[in-house]
Design an enzyme around this catalytic site. Structure first.
Site, mmCIF file in Angstrom:
data_model
loop_
_atom_site.group_PDB
_atom_site.id
_atom_site.type_symbol
_atom_site.label_atom_id
_atom_site.label_comp_id
_atom_site.label_asym_id
_atom_site.label_seq_id
_atom_site.Cartn_x
_atom_site.Cartn_y
_atom_site.Cartn_z
ATOM 1 N N ASN A 15 56.599 11.626 -37.792
ATOM 2 C CA ASN A 15 56.987 11.657 -39.297
ATOM 3 C C ASN A 15 58.176 12.873 -39.730
ATOM 4 O O ASN A 15 58.406 13.207 -40.666
ATOM 5 C CB ASN A 15 55.886 11.668 -40.034
ATOM 6 C CG ASN A 15 54.970 12.796 -39.942
ATOM 7 O OD1 ASN A 15 55.285 13.644 -39.167
ATOM 8 N ND2 ASN A 15 53.847 12.769 -40.622
ATOM 9 N N SER B 163 42.255 21.151 -26.725
ATOM 10 C CA SER B 163 42.501 22.451 -26.804
ATOM 11 C C SER B 163 41.420 23.296 -26.257
ATOM 12 O O SER B 163 40.069 23.100 -26.398
ATOM 13 C CB SER B 163 42.735 22.970 -28.442
ATOM 14 O OG SER B 163 42.730 24.300 -28.245
ATOM 15 N N TYR C 127 40.347 22.517 -37.793
ATOM 16 C CA TYR C 127 41.203 21.903 -36.920
ATOM 17 C C TYR C 127 40.581 22.003 -35.432
ATOM 18 O O TYR C 127 40.714 20.912 -34.812
ATOM 19 C CB TYR C 127 42.560 23.158 -36.650
ATOM 20 C CG TYR C 127 43.385 23.052 -35.551
ATOM 21 C CD1 TYR C 127 44.206 21.934 -35.234
ATOM 22 C CD2 TYR C 127 43.134 23.656 -34.421
ATOM 23 C CE1 TYR C 127 44.761 21.532 -34.003
ATOM 24 C CE2 TYR C 127 43.697 23.718 -33.097
ATOM 25 C CZ TYR C 127 44.734 22.221 -33.031
ATOM 26 O OH TYR C 127 45.209 22.372 -31.843
ATOM 27 N N LYS D 235 39.601 18.681 -32.938
ATOM 28 C CA LYS D 235 39.820 18.261 -31.449
ATOM 29 C C LYS D 235 38.360 17.775 -30.761
ATOM 30 O O LYS D 235 38.350 16.866 -29.927
ATOM 31 C CB LYS D 235 40.030 19.464 -30.806
ATOM 32 C CG LYS D 235 41.676 19.764 -31.078
ATOM 33 C CD LYS D 235 42.576 18.722 -30.859
ATOM 34 C CE LYS D 235 43.978 19.146 -31.475
ATOM 35 N NZ LYS D 235 44.920 18.116 -31.264
HETATM 36 N N1 LIG Z 1 50.813 24.532 -29.663
HETATM 37 C C1 LIG Z 1 49.598 25.182 -29.176
HETATM 38 O O1 LIG Z 1 49.317 25.997 -29.102
HETATM 39 C C2 LIG Z 1 48.614 23.951 -29.076
HETATM 40 C C3 LIG Z 1 47.398 24.331 -28.244
HETATM 41 C C4 LIG Z 1 46.526 23.358 -27.948
HETATM 42 C C5 LIG Z 1 46.556 22.257 -28.425
HETATM 43 N N2 LIG Z 1 47.774 21.692 -29.103
HETATM 44 C C6 LIG Z 1 47.804 20.318 -29.582
HETATM 45 O O2 LIG Z 1 48.947 19.894 -28.976
HETATM 46 C C7 LIG Z 1 49.747 18.631 -29.692
HETATM 47 C C8 LIG Z 1 51.222 19.316 -29.906
HETATM 48 O O3 LIG Z 1 51.164 20.470 -30.286
HETATM 49 P P1 LIG Z 1 52.670 21.046 -30.915
HETATM 50 O O4 LIG Z 1 52.342 22.516 -30.518
HETATM 51 O O5 LIG Z 1 53.564 20.436 -29.869
HETATM 52 O O6 LIG Z 1 52.577 20.787 -32.291
HETATM 53 P P2 LIG Z 1 54.031 20.503 -32.996
HETATM 54 O O7 LIG Z 1 53.524 20.639 -34.545
HETATM 55 O O8 LIG Z 1 55.278 21.250 -32.764
HETATM 56 O O9 LIG Z 1 54.037 18.894 -32.739
HETATM 57 C C9 LIG Z 1 53.398 17.895 -33.392
HETATM 58 C C10 LIG Z 1 54.527 16.908 -33.899
HETATM 59 O O10 LIG Z 1 53.540 15.696 -34.535
HETATM 60 C C11 LIG Z 1 54.433 15.301 -35.661
HETATM 61 N N3 LIG Z 1 53.276 14.716 -36.860
HETATM 62 C C12 LIG Z 1 52.558 15.320 -37.254
HETATM 63 N N4 LIG Z 1 51.497 14.600 -37.956
HETATM 64 C C13 LIG Z 1 52.036 13.504 -37.886
HETATM 65 C C14 LIG Z 1 51.687 12.034 -38.269
HETATM 66 N N5 LIG Z 1 50.556 11.724 -39.196
HETATM 67 N N6 LIG Z 1 52.569 10.925 -38.044
HETATM 68 C C15 LIG Z 1 53.669 11.185 -37.010
HETATM 69 N N7 LIG Z 1 54.150 12.445 -36.660
HETATM 70 C C16 LIG Z 1 53.267 13.436 -37.045
HETATM 71 C C17 LIG Z 1 55.302 16.602 -36.380
HETATM 72 O O11 LIG Z 1 56.174 16.169 -36.991
HETATM 73 C C18 LIG Z 1 55.305 17.260 -34.970
HETATM 74 O O12 LIG Z 1 56.779 16.881 -34.523
HETATM 75 C C19 LIG Z 1 48.775 18.849 -31.292
HETATM 76 O O13 LIG Z 1 47.802 18.007 -31.131
HETATM 77 C C20 LIG Z 1 48.121 20.257 -30.995
HETATM 78 O O14 LIG Z 1 47.039 20.329 -31.731
HETATM 79 C C21 LIG Z 1 48.703 22.596 -29.228
#
Ligand SMILES: NC(=O)c1ccc[n+]([C@@H]2O[C@H](COP(=O)([O-])OP(=O)(O)OC[C@H]3O[C@@H](n4cnc5c(N)ncnc54)[C@H](O)[C@@H]3O)[C@@H](O)[C@H]2O)c1
Length: 344
Positions: A34, A127, A152, A156
């Site tokens: 989105n 995570s 948050y 998870k």
């Molecule tokens: N980056 C980190 O440090 C980290 C660590 C552990 C886990 N995670 C998990 O990994 C996943 C990806 O993380 P990231 O760092 O790439 O985050 P990010 O925010 O860069 O990517 C998430 C994407 O999901 C999209 N999004 C959010 N809600 C939405 C919805 N309702 N419908 C459609 N699209 C939606 C956002 O626009 C974004 O592009 C997440 O689930 C996050 O919790 C990330």
């Protein structure tokens, strides 16, 4: 011909790098996002690296009927990698309902629609926050899941339980839950990377922005922890390495390499690095100074955590390969590319 993989959150940080690796492994991809925390131009970066522009659908996954329409209108979707979520720990404390809705309702919608769409494989982004401060390090997947310190983190834990209950109930799909440690860096081409909205929440974008002069100074939260130099220790994992683990996980499920219907893997390097060590490695590798000051501890930070990645190494057949130095160099190259593009 390989199946198509639906990547939710595929224009986000980890999702975009995973789409690159999926395409390079011969998968077709469909991104649903989105754009709440990413930019459509990410598709240009993916296309520059792979030569293929992934199919993109702008949709909020809370919209179940919209999601159903997308799934109905596509054939050959073999698996879903579900990245889409809200991920700012601090914000989740102030806006818990936003986090429960966006991270749980989206998951329910996907799991509900998978059987009718005949999709058999589901990868979930979890995570290392589920471990809290583990009693023993390096932490294995069998370590207890401790009460979450934020909404948050709780999403998870709840999401993992929902997936476990669905598998237990015999729903017709398999799942692999991947517990990420601290993803950092960018694609070596600097065509994709992390693009934080506003003030970065994570250390490395803060380091590169400070090195670039965008931020005057980096705050190091605490130097009185029980660690080598008093600063917190984390397991920093290269984002491209992390992305490749998703391809391996999808292959494993689609090629029936395991009899298990649910598996959980730690994705980390197995090496703990302190905040001060990371700053030092960045300065040594790039020759650029990062002004920093020590400030008091930040609420909710745990002292130290790093992965035991043996299960991922032996069972999944995936190992983190990139060095910390190369990974920090990729983050710096990306930051400089953003400057060239006039973005930051
Ligand atoms: N980056 C980190 O440090 C980290 C660590 C552990 C886990 N995670 C998990 O990994 C996943 C990806 O993380 P990231 O760092 O790439 O985050 P990010 O925010 O860069 O990517 C998430 C994407 O999901 C999209 N999004 C959010 N809600 C939405 C919805 N309702 N419908 C459609 N699209 C939606 C956002 O626009 C974004 O592009 C997440 O689930 C996050 O919790 C990330």
């Amino acid at each position: 011909m390989k199946k198509t993989i639906l990547v939710t959150g595929g224009t986000g940080y980890i999702g975009s790098h995973t789409v690159v690796e999926l395409q390079q492994a011969g998968y077709e991809t469909i991104i649903i996002d989105n754009l709440s925390n990413s930019n459509i131009e990410v598709l240009d970066g993916i296309e520059k690296i792979t030569g293929i522009r992934p199919e993109f659908v702008r949709l909020d996954i809370n919209d179940k009927e919209g999601l159903r329409d997308v799934l109905k209108s596509r054939t050959g979707i073999g698996g879903i990698i579900h990245f889409a979520a809200s991920k700012a720990v601090g914000e989740s404390v102030h806006k818990p309902l936003l986090y429960y809705r966006n991270n749980i309702v989206t998951l329910l919608n996907l799991l509900d629609l998978m059987p009718e769409a005949g999709i058999e494989a589901f990868v979930f982004s979890s995570s290392c926050t589920v471990y809290g401060q583990p009693d023993s390090l390096p932490v294995t997947e069998d370590a207890p899941v401790l009460p979450a310190l934020s909404p948050y983190g709780n999403t998870k834990q709840i999401a993992e339980e929902i997936i476990r209950d669905c598998i237990h109930a015999g729903l017709p799909f398999k799942s692999i839950i991947l517990r990420y440690f601290n993803p950092i860096g960018a694609h070596p081409s600097a065509e994709t990377g992390e693009l934080p909205n506003g003030i970065p929440q994570n250390l490395v974008p803060f380091v590169t922005q400070t090195a670039m002069g965008i931020r005057p100074e980096l705050s190091v939260f605490g130097n009185d922890y029980n660690t080598v130099d008093g600063s917190c220790i984390r397991d920093y994992i290269n984002v491209t390495d992390l992305a490749k683990a998703h391809v391996t996980a999808v292959n494993r499920m689609l090629e029936n390499k395991s009899r298990e219907k649910l598996e959980i893997f730690n994705l980390g390097t197995g090496r703990g690095v302190s905040v001060l060590e990371l700053i030092n490695a960045f300065e040594t590798g790039t020759g650029v100074k990062v002004p920093y000051k020590i400030v008091s501890r930040r609420e909710g930070d745990i002292e130290k955590v790093w992965a035991n990645p043996e299960r991922a190494n032996k069972v999944l057949g995936w190992t983190a390969k990139e060095t910390l130095e190369d990974t920090l160099a990729s983050a710096w190259k990306w930051q400089k590319r953003l400057r060239e593009r006039g973005i930051q």
